[in-house]
Design a protein around this motif. Structure first.
Motif, PDB file in Angstrom:
ATOM      1  N   LEU A 199       0.836  -1.203   0.000  1.00  0.00           N
ATOM      2  CA  LEU A 199       0.000   0.000   0.000  1.00  0.00           C
ATOM      3  C   LEU A 199       0.870   1.252   0.000  1.00  0.00           C
ATOM      4  CD1 LEU A 199      -3.227   0.752   1.931  1.00  0.00           C
ATOM      5  CD2 LEU A 199      -1.339   2.358   2.087  1.00  0.00           C
ATOM      6  N   ILE A 200       1.930   1.238   0.799  1.00  0.00           N
ATOM      7  CA  ILE A 200       2.824   2.398   0.865  1.00  0.00           C
ATOM      8  C   ILE A 200       3.462   2.657  -0.501  1.00  0.00           C
ATOM      9  CG2 ILE A 200       4.954   3.293   1.888  1.00  0.00           C
ATOM     10  CD1 ILE A 200       4.258   1.755   4.423  1.00  0.00           C
ATOM     11  N   LEU A 201       3.906   1.600  -1.165  1.00  0.00           N
ATOM     12  CA  LEU A 201       4.543   1.759  -2.466  1.00  0.00           C
ATOM     13  C   LEU A 201       3.542   2.239  -3.518  1.00  0.00           C
ATOM     14  CD1 LEU A 201       6.775  -1.448  -2.483  1.00  0.00           C
ATOM     15  CD2 LEU A 201       7.541   0.913  -2.186  1.00  0.00           C
ATOM     16  N   ARG A 202       2.318   1.735  -3.464  1.00  0.00           N
ATOM     17  CA  ARG A 202       1.307   2.162  -4.434  1.00  0.00           C
ATOM     18  C   ARG A 202       0.880   3.608  -4.199  1.00  0.00           C
ATOM     19  NH1 ARG A 202      -0.706  -2.864  -3.058  1.00  0.00           N
ATOM     20  NH2 ARG A 202      -2.375  -1.927  -1.801  1.00  0.00           N
ATOM     21  N   ALA A 203       0.809   4.008  -2.933  1.00  0.00           N
ATOM     22  CA  ALA A 203       0.342   5.354  -2.596  1.00  0.00           C
ATOM     23  C   ALA A 203       1.419   6.410  -2.820  1.00  0.00           C
ATOM     24  CB  ALA A 203      -0.122   5.389  -1.143  1.00  0.00           C
ATOM     25  N   ASN A 204       2.678   5.992  -2.957  1.00  0.00           N
ATOM     26  CA  ASN A 204       3.789   6.937  -3.106  1.00  0.00           C
ATOM     27  C   ASN A 204       4.658   6.503  -4.285  1.00  0.00           C
ATOM     28  OD1 ASN A 204       3.608   8.559  -0.317  1.00  0.00           O
ATOM     29  ND2 ASN A 204       3.251   6.405   0.104  1.00  0.00           N
ATOM     30  N   PRO A 205       4.250   6.837  -5.509  1.00  0.00           N
ATOM     31  CA  PRO A 205       4.937   6.353  -6.708  1.00  0.00           C
ATOM     32  C   PRO A 205       6.420   6.706  -6.774  1.00  0.00           C
ATOM     33  CG  PRO A 205       2.827   7.349  -7.274  1.00  0.00           C
ATOM     34  CD  PRO A 205       3.084   7.663  -5.826  1.00  0.00           C
ATOM     35  N   ARG A 206       6.835   7.783  -6.096  1.00  0.00           N
ATOM     36  CA  ARG A 206       8.244   8.191  -6.138  1.00  0.00           C
ATOM     37  C   ARG A 206       9.116   7.343  -5.215  1.00  0.00           C
ATOM     38  NH1 ARG A 206       9.667  10.948 -10.605  1.00  0.00           N
ATOM     39  NH2 ARG A 206       8.426  12.845 -10.939  1.00  0.00           N
ATOM     40  N   ILE A 207       8.506   6.505  -4.385  1.00  0.00           N
ATOM     41  CA  ILE A 207       9.258   5.675  -3.455  1.00  0.00           C
ATOM     42  C   ILE A 207       9.359   4.264  -4.009  1.00  0.00           C
ATOM     43  CG2 ILE A 207       9.311   4.685  -1.127  1.00  0.00           C
ATOM     44  CD1 ILE A 207       7.848   7.154  -0.134  1.00  0.00           C
ATOM     45  N   ASP A 208      10.568   3.846  -4.350  1.00  0.00           N
ATOM     46  CA  ASP A 208      10.799   2.497  -4.851  1.00  0.00           C
ATOM     47  C   ASP A 208      11.406   1.589  -3.792  1.00  0.00           C
ATOM     48  OD1 ASP A 208       9.873   3.066  -7.442  1.00  0.00           O
ATOM     49  OD2 ASP A 208      11.815   3.904  -8.007  1.00  0.00           O
ATOM     50  N   SER A 209      12.079   2.185  -2.807  1.00  0.00           N
ATOM     51  CA  SER A 209      12.715   1.400  -1.755  1.00  0.00           C
ATOM     52  C   SER A 209      12.870   2.271  -0.519  1.00  0.00           C
ATOM     53  CB  SER A 209      14.094   0.899  -2.215  1.00  0.00           C
ATOM     54  OG  SER A 209      14.997   1.986  -2.370  1.00  0.00           O
ATOM     55  N   SER A 210      13.321   1.668   0.574  1.00  0.00           N
ATOM     56  CA  SER A 210      13.490   2.421   1.818  1.00  0.00           C
ATOM     57  C   SER A 210      14.503   3.544   1.679  1.00  0.00           C
ATOM     58  CB  SER A 210      13.930   1.466   2.939  1.00  0.00           C
ATOM     59  OG  SER A 210      12.924   0.500   3.200  1.00  0.00           O
ATOM     60  N   ALA A 211      15.459   3.372   0.765  1.00  0.00           N
ATOM     61  CA  ALA A 211      16.486   4.404   0.569  1.00  0.00           C
ATOM     62  C   ALA A 211      15.918   5.669  -0.054  1.00  0.00           C
ATOM     63  CB  ALA A 211      17.614   3.860  -0.307  1.00  0.00           C
ATOM     64  N   ASP A 212      14.677   5.627  -0.552  1.00  0.00           N
ATOM     65  CA  ASP A 212      14.046   6.814  -1.123  1.00  0.00           C
ATOM     66  C   ASP A 212      13.293   7.626  -0.073  1.00  0.00           C
ATOM     67  OD1 ASP A 212      14.907   6.183  -3.702  1.00  0.00           O
ATOM     68  OD2 ASP A 212      13.205   4.854  -4.021  1.00  0.00           O
ATOM     69  N   LEU A 213      13.209   7.118   1.150  1.00  0.00           N
ATOM     70  CA  LEU A 213      12.517   7.843   2.216  1.00  0.00           C
ATOM     71  C   LEU A 213      13.393   8.979   2.734  1.00  0.00           C
ATOM     72  CD1 LEU A 213      11.208   4.757   4.236  1.00  0.00           C
ATOM     73  CD2 LEU A 213       9.849   6.236   2.742  1.00  0.00           C
ATOM     74  N   ARG A 214      12.800  10.149   2.918  1.00  0.00           N
ATOM     75  CA  ARG A 214      13.537  11.288   3.465  1.00  0.00           C
ATOM     76  C   ARG A 214      12.977  11.655   4.826  1.00  0.00           C
ATOM     77  NH1 ARG A 214      12.208  16.600   3.029  1.00  0.00           N
ATOM     78  NH2 ARG A 214      10.823  16.167   1.268  1.00  0.00           N
ATOM     79  N   VAL A 215      13.833  11.795   5.805  1.00  0.00           N
ATOM     80  CA  VAL A 215      13.409  12.147   7.162  1.00  0.00           C
ATOM     81  C   VAL A 215      12.623  13.462   7.122  1.00  0.00           C
ATOM     82  CG1 VAL A 215      14.186  12.804   9.468  1.00  0.00           C
ATOM     83  CG2 VAL A 215      15.321  10.927   8.253  1.00  0.00           C
ATOM     84  N   GLY A 216      11.441  13.462   7.748  1.00  0.00           N
ATOM     85  CA  GLY A 216      10.579  14.635   7.739  1.00  0.00           C
ATOM     86  C   GLY A 216       9.570  14.631   6.610  1.00  0.00           C
ATOM     87  N   GLN A 217       9.721  13.711   5.672  1.00  0.00           N
ATOM     88  CA  GLN A 217       8.814  13.607   4.535  1.00  0.00           C
ATOM     89  C   GLN A 217       7.468  13.015   4.964  1.00  0.00           C
ATOM     90  OE1 GLN A 217      10.268  10.667   1.821  1.00  0.00           O
ATOM     91  NE2 GLN A 217       8.590  10.888   0.353  1.00  0.00           N
ATOM     92  N   SER A 218       6.382  13.498   4.373  1.00  0.00           N
ATOM     93  CA  SER A 218       5.058  12.930   4.627  1.00  0.00           C
ATOM     94  C   SER A 218       4.807  11.791   3.647  1.00  0.00           C
ATOM     95  CB  SER A 218       3.966  13.996   4.465  1.00  0.00           C
ATOM     96  OG  SER A 218       4.079  14.970   5.482  1.00  0.00           O
ATOM     97  N   VAL A 219       4.471  10.632   4.176  1.00  0.00           N
ATOM     98  CA  VAL A 219       4.204   9.456   3.360  1.00  0.00           C
ATOM     99  C   VAL A 219       2.707   9.168   3.391  1.00  0.00           C
ATOM    100  CG1 VAL A 219       4.577   6.969   3.146  1.00  0.00           C
ATOM    101  CG2 VAL A 219       6.486   8.466   3.730  1.00  0.00           C
ATOM    102  N   SER A 220       2.094   9.084   2.227  1.00  0.00           N
ATOM    103  CA  SER A 220       0.659   8.823   2.140  1.00  0.00           C
ATOM    104  C   SER A 220       0.348   7.373   2.489  1.00  0.00           C
ATOM    105  CB  SER A 220       0.157   9.131   0.728  1.00  0.00           C
ATOM    106  OG  SER A 220      -1.211   8.771   0.591  1.00  0.00           O
ATOM    107  N   LEU A 221      -0.761   7.163   3.170  1.00  0.00           N
ATOM    108  CA  LEU A 221      -1.201   5.808   3.548  1.00  0.00           C
ATOM    109  C   LEU A 221      -2.567   5.490   2.957  1.00  0.00           C
ATOM    110  CD1 LEU A 221      -0.188   5.928   7.320  1.00  0.00           C
ATOM    111  CD2 LEU A 221       1.106   4.937   5.432  1.00  0.00           C
ATOM    112  N   THR A 222      -2.972   6.221   1.960  1.00  0.00           N
ATOM    113  CA  THR A 222      -4.286   6.005   1.361  1.00  0.00           C
ATOM    114  C   THR A 222      -4.124   5.680  -0.108  1.00  0.00           C
ATOM    115  OG1 THR A 222      -4.510   8.387   0.980  1.00  0.00           O
ATOM    116  CG2 THR A 222      -5.490   7.495   2.984  1.00  0.00           C
ATOM    117  N   GLY A 223      -3.498   4.554  -0.380  1.00  0.00           N
ATOM    118  CA  GLY A 223      -3.259   4.146  -1.750  1.00  0.00           C
ATOM    119  C   GLY A 223      -4.499   3.586  -2.400  1.00  0.00           C
ATOM    120  N   PRO A 224      -4.455   3.345  -3.714  1.00  0.00           N
ATOM    121  CA  PRO A 224      -5.590   2.774  -4.435  1.00  0.00           C
ATOM    122  C   PRO A 224      -5.834   1.338  -4.014  1.00  0.00           C
ATOM    123  CG  PRO A 224      -3.663   2.832  -5.838  1.00  0.00           C
ATOM    124  CD  PRO A 224      -3.306   3.581  -4.583  1.00  0.00           C
TER     125      PRO A 224
END
Length: 226
Positions: free
Chosen positions: A51-76
Motif C-alpha cells: 500500500l505504501i509503495l502504491r500510494a507513493n509512486p516516487r518511493i521504490d525502496s526504503s532508501a528513497d525515504l527522506r526524514v521529515g517527509q510525509s508518506v501517504s497511507l491512502t493508496g488505491p
C-alpha cells in the motif's frame, strides 16, 4: 446494470474500510523518522508495504525515504489497481498489433519521425543517459570521514545544470537532507558537506538525488567511527 452497480459499491465500501483502518493508527499519512524503512512504517501504521509503495509512486525502496517527509497511507485499492494494469496490458497489446501492421520496427518509426527522435535524445541528455556518458558516480574525500566533520562530495554523470539534494543515512533506510547544490553544465558536482554529529548505526552512506526524487546516485557506504 444492477449487478455492476452493486460490484462498484462493494469496491467503494472495501476501499473506505481499508482507509479507515489505516486512519485508526497513523491517519491518512505519516512522517518519516530517522532510521525508518518501508517495513518499519508499515508495522507502525498497520498497513501493508505494498500500500505504501502504491500510494507513493516516487518511493521504490526504503532508501528513497527522506526524514521529515510525509508518506501517504491512502493508496488505491488492489482490485482497481489490477483492473488498471489489465487495461494497460490490453492497450499495449492493441498498440503492438497496430504497430506491427504500420511499422516494421521502433527504429523505423523514429527514423520517420525525426522531431520525436530529437526530443527523446534531448531528454536523455538532460538525464545524463545519452551520448555515451558513463553512469553516475559519487565519491567522498576522505572516503571514511568521522561524525561532525566536513567531507567533499564529488560526482560525475549527473543530470546537467540541475538542482540536487545531498542526503545521508544508514544504507537501505531513510535519509536526512544535509545540503542542497546544483550540478554544472557538464553534469558534475563538488560540494563540501558537514556530517551530522550523531551518525547512528554501524554504516553510513551519502547520496545525491534530484529534488523531485526521480533519480539518485549513491557513494560507497563507510563505517561509522567515533
Amino acid at each position: 446494470m444492477m449487478k455492476r452497480s452493486f460490484a462498484v459499491a462493494g469496491l467503494l465500501v472495501l476501499g473506505s474500510a481499508a482507509q479507515s483502518w489505516a486512519a485508526d493508527s497513523c491517519g491518512k499519512e505519516t512522517v518519516v523518522e530517522p532510521g525508518d524503512t518501508i517495513s518499519a512504517i508499515a508495522s507502525r501504521c498497520d498497513v501493508s508495504e505494498g500500500l505504501i509503495l502504491r500510494a507513493n509512486p516516487r518511493i521504490d525502496s526504503s532508501a528513497d525515504l527522506r526524514v521529515g517527509q510525509s508518506v501517504s497511507l491512502t493508496g488505491p485499492m488492489d482490485k482497481l489497481s489490477s483492473m488498471a494494469s489489465s487495461a494497460g496490458q490490453q492497450l499495449s497489446q492493441a498498440a503492438d498489433n497496430v504497430g506491427s501492421r504500420v511499422k516494421s520496427s521502433v527504429e523505423g518509426f523514429l527514423n520517420e519521425n525525426p522531431q520525436l527522435q530529437s526530443n527523446i535524445r534531448d531528454l536523455g541528455s538532460r538525464l545524463g543517459l545519452s551520448d555515451g556518458q558513463q553512469p553516475a558516480e559519487v565519491s567522498l574525500d576522505p572516503a571514511s570521514p568521522t561524525p561532525g566533520t566536513t567531507v567533499t562530495v564529488s560526482a560525475t554523470g549527473l543530470p546537467k545544470d540541475s538542482p540536487v539534494l545531498i542526503g545521508g543515512g544508514n544504507p537501505g533506510a531513510a535519509f536526512t537532507e544535509l545540503d542542497k547544490a546544483r550540478t554544472t553544465p557538464d553534469g558534475t558536482l563538488q560540494a563540501a558537506v558537514k556530517l551530522p554529529d550523531d551518525m547512528n548505526g554501524e554504516r553510513y552512506q551519502l547520496s545525491v538525488r534530484g529534488e523531485d526524487g526521480s533519480w539518485k546516485a549513491v557513494a560507497p557506504p563507510f563505517d561509522v567511527r567515533p
